[in-house]
Design a protein around this motif. Structure first.
Motif, PDB file in Angstrom:
ATOM      1  N   ASP A   6      33.285  37.091  42.760  1.00  0.00           N
ATOM      2  CA  ASP A   6      32.954  37.130  41.336  1.00  0.00           C
ATOM      3  C   ASP A   6      33.627  35.951  40.645  1.00  0.00           C
ATOM      4  OD1 ASP A   6      32.514  37.668  38.679  1.00  0.00           O
ATOM      5  OD2 ASP A   6      33.570  39.590  38.667  1.00  0.00           O
ATOM      6  N   GLY A   9      34.825  36.823  37.090  1.00  0.00           N
ATOM      7  CA  GLY A   9      35.896  37.800  36.959  1.00  0.00           C
ATOM      8  C   GLY A   9      37.179  37.441  37.691  1.00  0.00           C
ATOM      9  N   ASN A  10      37.124  36.471  38.583  1.00  0.00           N
ATOM     10  CA  ASN A  10      38.298  36.070  39.347  1.00  0.00           C
ATOM     11  C   ASN A  10      39.228  35.237  38.463  1.00  0.00           C
ATOM     12  OD1 ASN A  10      39.676  33.821  41.055  1.00  0.00           O
ATOM     13  ND2 ASN A  10      39.257  35.474  42.497  1.00  0.00           N
ATOM     14  N   GLY A  14      38.193  31.759  37.009  1.00  0.00           N
ATOM     15  CA  GLY A  14      38.019  31.790  35.557  1.00  0.00           C
ATOM     16  C   GLY A  14      38.734  30.638  34.875  1.00  0.00           C
TER      17      GLY A  14
END
Length: 157
Positions: A6, A9-10, A14
């Motif tokens: 992700d 979401g990481n 990010g």
């Protein structure tokens, strides 16, 4: 199908993509025409097989008023009559910059000179940065197998 990782979401990804997005904002605010920016992003994404970015940028271009005919013909831009000489120069630079390993010396002097006939230094800098940036996004999305098809214009801000 879910992505392998992700990227949104990481925490580490990010932080990284926050900087990518900031660079994208600088490019989008340059004097390089917005339609040209979308054409370049779509063509590089097609070449790289990035379904997520192809989906995103075709939808963003449609949302911004691009025609379906022009979007349909991006992959065949050499034969299409719907692109300006400046857009053709940008698409050629995008293709050569995306396929940089395919030719000794990378981007040809001819492709660069043609782009320089149509774009000033700021626009060329934006074009170079855009080609590099979309290729980075494409590679990240292809590596993690980011699913395509669910993008809605405006969903990222």
């Amino acid at each position: 199908m879910d992505a392998r990782l992700d990227l949104l979401g990481n925490p580490l990804a990010g932080k990284l993509f926050k900087h990518f997005n900031a660079a994208g904002k600088v490019i989008s605010e340059s004097s390089l025409p917005a339609a040209t920016q979308e054409l370049v992003k779509i063509r590089a994404s097609q070449i790289n097989g990035c379904g997520f970015c192809t989906d995103m940028h075709t939808k963003d271009a449609l949302h911004a008023g691009e025609t379906q005919t022009r979007l349909n013909l991006i992959a065949a831009w050499r034969e299409a009559t719907v692109f300006s000489d400046a857009e053709r120069a940008a698409l050629e630079l995008a293709e050569q910059g995306t396929r940089i390993a395919d030719a000794a010396g990378g981007v040809s002097d001819e492709a660069w000179a043609n782009a320089a006939k149509h774009y000033d230094e700021e626009q060329l800098a934006a074009l170079v940065a855009l080609i590099a940036l979309i290729n980075a996004y494409n590679r990240a999305n292809v590596i993690v197998q980011q699913p395509a098809g669910g993008y809605v214009p405006g969903m990222f801000g």
